[in-house]
Design an enzyme around this catalytic site. Sequence first.
Site, PDB file in Angstrom:
ATOM      1  N   LYS A  52       0.849  -1.206   0.000  1.00 19.93           N
ATOM      2  CA  LYS A  52       0.000   0.000   0.000  1.00 19.93           C
ATOM      3  C   LYS A  52       0.883   1.253   0.000  1.00 19.93           C
ATOM      4  CE  LYS A  52      -3.778  -2.432   2.286  1.00 19.93           C
ATOM      5  NZ  LYS A  52      -4.470  -2.809   3.527  1.00 19.93           N
ATOM      6  N   GLN A  96      -4.205  -1.491   9.803  1.00 16.94           N
ATOM      7  CA  GLN A  96      -4.231  -2.826   9.179  1.00 16.94           C
ATOM      8  C   GLN A  96      -4.864  -3.840  10.140  1.00 16.94           C
ATOM      9  OE1 GLN A  96      -3.443  -3.484   6.008  1.00 16.94           O
ATOM     10  NE2 GLN A  96      -3.872  -5.663   6.194  1.00 16.94           N
ATOM     11  N   ASP A 119     -10.847   3.247   4.772  1.00 15.16           N
ATOM     12  CA  ASP A 119     -11.341   1.868   4.718  1.00 15.16           C
ATOM     13  C   ASP A 119     -12.870   1.830   4.629  1.00 15.16           C
ATOM     14  OD1 ASP A 119      -9.350  -0.163   4.762  1.00 15.16           O
ATOM     15  OD2 ASP A 119      -8.896   0.274   6.865  1.00 15.16           O
TER      16      ASP A 119
HETATM   17  N1  GUN Z   1      -7.044  -6.575   6.464  1.00 14.85           N
HETATM   18  C1  GUN Z   1      -7.503  -7.297   5.405  1.00 14.85           C
HETATM   19  N2  GUN Z   1      -8.144  -6.493   4.523  1.00 14.85           N
HETATM   20  C2  GUN Z   1      -8.085  -5.247   5.023  1.00 14.85           C
HETATM   21  C3  GUN Z   1      -8.565  -3.983   4.560  1.00 14.85           C
HETATM   22  O1  GUN Z   1      -9.203  -3.845   3.503  1.00 14.85           O
HETATM   23  N3  GUN Z   1      -8.295  -2.913   5.362  1.00 14.85           N
HETATM   24  C4  GUN Z   1      -7.622  -3.039   6.534  1.00 14.85           C
HETATM   25  N4  GUN Z   1      -7.427  -1.946   7.258  1.00 14.85           N
HETATM   26  N5  GUN Z   1      -7.164  -4.197   6.992  1.00 14.85           N
HETATM   27  C5  GUN Z   1      -7.399  -5.293   6.238  1.00 14.85           C
END
Ligand code: GUN
Length: 297
Positions: A52, A96, A119
Amino acid sequence: MTTIIDGNAIGDRIRSELEGEVERLHDAGVIPGLATVLMSDDPASETYVSMKQRACENIGINGIHREIEPDAPEDALFDELDDLNADPSVHGILVQMPVPDQVDTDAVLEYVDPAKDVDGFHPANVGRLVAGRARFKPATPHGVQRLLQASDVETEGADVVIVGRSDIVGKPMANLLIQKGPLGNATVTVCHSRTKDLAAKTKQADIVIVAVGYPGIVDGSMLRDGVVVIDVGVNRVEANNERGYKLVGDVDFESAKEKASAITPVPGGVGPMTITMLLWNTVKAAGHLEDIEIELP
Ligand code: GUN
């Protein structure tokens, strides 16, 4: 002929469109900023976060990364979020998931400023999504919608079966697909661990979307001819290679491909779209917070 849906190519196209919007922000003196917070030593989470960050740098978004020791108290994470919520150079914040057991996940999701919640997991943003007034569509289900659109798969009137009811994928995916309007208007069935006869449901579907984290839970025998298959799963399974593992989806690709008119591979299907749509939300957040018009729906 089965179309293999190329998430890398579709993601690249959307990212180059996004670059135009990032330039518009730069021209107005704004560098969009995305903060990622990692409180985990899980190698998969570490990899996702660094991907990311790299994607941010590639299109002119300032990536800010914070790490918190996985055994630190919950307050260490909240203190970090206080700083990021207050920092005007940060337009998007992503914690995350999953976080360690001593941390209350719901409290974390509610702690992020909803205007920076790229998110889309804050209850205020979940509510907006359900009401059909989404500010931030969660990245993975939004990415699936864009994959279907780019592959000319019509959702209007389609019977869609979603396997998995997670807050991150299954639930928002269902909510997006039942909305009135383009990329929606589908008839959606959500299946989960208590569903009685999964194959009976998936066999009826025009589009099957699988997001449970269980390799091979759907295979070709559970699908009808001509189905479109979207595999959201990413699972590490042991392999005889240098790394000692390989990535597979939730769908048995080889048997499903025999039935499908179109199917996403793992890797290279949904994954690159998740990152692209996160960048999309960051650009939107920056435009909104800085009062600069951004041309993104
Ligand atoms: N863990 C797995 N998928 C995601 C996501 O889309 N966002 C976040 N913050 N954590 C994740």
